[in-house]
Design an enzyme around this catalytic site. Structure first.
Site, PDB file in Angstrom:
ATOM      1  N   LYS A 115     -30.360 -22.354   1.858  1.00 45.61           N
ATOM      2  CA  LYS A 115     -30.746 -23.626   2.474  1.00 45.61           C
ATOM      3  C   LYS A 115     -31.590 -24.392   1.485  1.00 45.61           C
ATOM      4  O   LYS A 115     -32.253 -23.804   0.627  1.00 45.61           O
ATOM      5  CB  LYS A 115     -31.578 -23.372   3.734  1.00 45.61           C
ATOM      6  CG  LYS A 115     -31.587 -24.549   4.679  1.00 45.61           C
ATOM      7  CD  LYS A 115     -30.320 -24.542   5.498  1.00 45.61           C
ATOM      8  CE  LYS A 115     -30.301 -25.556   6.591  1.00 45.61           C
ATOM      9  NZ  LYS A 115     -29.284 -25.224   7.579  1.00 45.61           N
ATOM     10  N   ASP A 155     -27.463 -31.311   6.449  1.00 48.59           N
ATOM     11  CA  ASP A 155     -28.268 -30.738   7.529  1.00 48.59           C
ATOM     12  C   ASP A 155     -29.071 -31.929   8.084  1.00 48.59           C
ATOM     13  O   ASP A 155     -28.656 -33.079   7.925  1.00 48.59           O
ATOM     14  CB  ASP A 155     -29.160 -29.608   6.994  1.00 48.59           C
ATOM     15  CG  ASP A 155     -29.726 -28.745   8.118  1.00 48.59           C
ATOM     16  OD1 ASP A 155     -28.990 -27.922   8.670  1.00 48.59           O
ATOM     17  OD2 ASP A 155     -30.912 -28.903   8.463  1.00 48.59           O
TER      18      ASP A 155
END
Ligand code: GLU
Length: 427
Positions: A115, A155
């Site tokens: 991430k 995201d």
């Protein structure tokens, strides 16, 4: 500093990573996982923190902090989105990277987890500033990413335009257009049809399946509350409304919540939100707080905002029959125990919102092969893959008498443990 002062100044933040580790521990105990594999999985493989100086439109330099965390790549290249928000910090990015490893393993994708994020409020930047920030961030992490190494995606607060800049910056560096370095790109630039709706559509598929399993009806009498009206929250609200006529009674975003017991038209709400920048003040609705939304009397509660939302205290007042997690990590472990006791069905994030990364996988495959699928194929393969994972998790939960989160972790951790065992530990 005196003890009193110290106590006053320490505000205990909830650690998303600690919560993720508690979830892992529950599954590890159930699986009787070796201490060594548990240790292995509770560490992130690589952590990068970068300073990003950006020339702003007024000629001044602002410095932002960026992160990329690769949790694990035992099953394949790392995969996971990039988040732009003022709340981005290392603890959060580590937790989100870990959840990506678990998520891809639950669904059976050949990926590890990663991430990224930048601590910034992108709404305060002009388009040119956003582009310069994105290119600088890409450049700062460029040696760590690649189509067979680590593949970012959108995201929270990032989108297809940002992915296009990301792909272009990487391609300039390596000297060739490299579609497979990032997913969530515009369709005109190697993106996949159906990627933008994928997380929301994936939620719809698991909601339909769960209703079928439980013998609940998904129709005009089904009341729904959605926390968050970003890509995930708005898509699932619109799909439930359009395909099942569900009554969307409450929706919120970062600026506030709205409520109408007779139902809110999410399509009209989307237009309102695009015009005004928020769901608040939508005609015919009453304003509500975040807590009121989460504790609302409803059939289906969809937290689709961010982590650490359903705390122990919130869980005590939850009245929904079913919770389907659109966000990553919205529920704390202590809250899970309360929800279990209350008999509330929870479809956990690592299964429920896996539609996004699943279609990212399709996009990556299409980009590597330079052969692009039609929408029908994307949707049917998404449904097939998600429902296989759903059945596996559901059946294991029944068999082991655990909740679906623990069952999903058990599926994922078993896959990871097997891969670690087969590969062995280098050297
Ligand atoms: N950001 C999404 C997630 O949390 C998608 C990640 C991806 O497609 O790689 O699952």
């Amino acid at each position: 500093m005196g003890e009193k002062m110290k106590n006053n100044s320490i505000k205990k933040e909830i650690s998303a990573y600690d919560n993720a580790m508690k979830q892992l521990k529950i599954a590890a105990d159930k699986l009787k996982l070796s201490e060594g594999i548990y240790e292995y999985l509770s560490h992130c493989a690589r952590i990068y923190i970068v300073s990003l100086p950006v020339v702003m439109d007024d000629g001044e330099i602002d410095v932002f902090t960026g992160y990329r965390v690769q949790h694990n790549d035992v099953l394949g290249p790392c995969k996971g989105g990039i988040r732009y928000a003022t709340t981005v910090n290392l603890d959060e990015v580590k937790a989100l990277a870990f959840w990506m490893s678990i998520k891809t393993a639950v669904v059976g994708l050949p990926y590890g987890g990663a991430k990224g994020g930048v601590t910034v409020d992108p709404r305060k930047l002009s388009k040119k500033e956003l582009e310069r920030l994105t290119r600088r961030y890409t450049s700062a992490i460029i040696r760590m990413i690649g189509p067979h190494k680590d593949i970012p995606a959108p995201d929270m607060n990032t989108n297809k335009q940002i992915m296009a800049w990301f792909m272009d910056t990487y391609s300039m560096d390596v000297g060739e257009t490299t579609l497979g370095v990032v997913t969530g790109k515009p369709v005109e630039l190697g993106g996949s049809l159906g990627r933008e709706e994928a997380t929301g559509r994936g939620l719809l598929y698991v909601i339909e399946k769960m209703h079928e399993k439980k013998g609940f009806k998904l129709d005009e009498n089904c009341t729904v509350a959605v926390q968050g009206f970003g890509n995930v929250g708005s898509t699932v609200a619109i799909l439930l409304y359009e395909e099942h006529n569900c009554k969307i009674i409450a929706i919120s975003d970062i600026k506030g919540g709205i409520y109408n017991p007779d139902g809110i038209d999410p399509i009209k709400l989307k237009e309102h939100e695009q015009k005004t920048g928020s769901v608040v003040n939508f005609p015919g609705t009453k304003s509500i707080t975040n807590k009121e939304l989460l504790q609302m009397e409803c059939d289906l509660l969809i937290p689709a905002a961010k982590e650490n939302q359903i705390t122990e205290e919130i869980a005590k007042g939850i009245k929904a029959k079913m919770i389907v997690e659109g966000a990553n990590g919205p529920t704390l472990t202590e809250a899970d125990k309360i929800l279990d006791k209350k008999g509330i069905n929870v479809i956990p994030d690592i299964l429920a919102n896996a539609g996004g990364v699943t279609v990212s996988y399709f996009e990556w495959v299409q980009g590597l092969e330079n052969y692009f699928w039609d929408l029908e194929r994307v949707r049917s393969e998404l449904k097939r893959i998600l429902l296989i994972a759903f059945d596996r998790v559901y059946d294991l939960a029944e068999k082991e008498k655990v909740n679906m989160r623990t069952a999903a972790y058990m599926v994922a951790v078993s896959r990871l443990a097997k891969a670690i065992e087969l590969r062995g530990i280098f050297p």
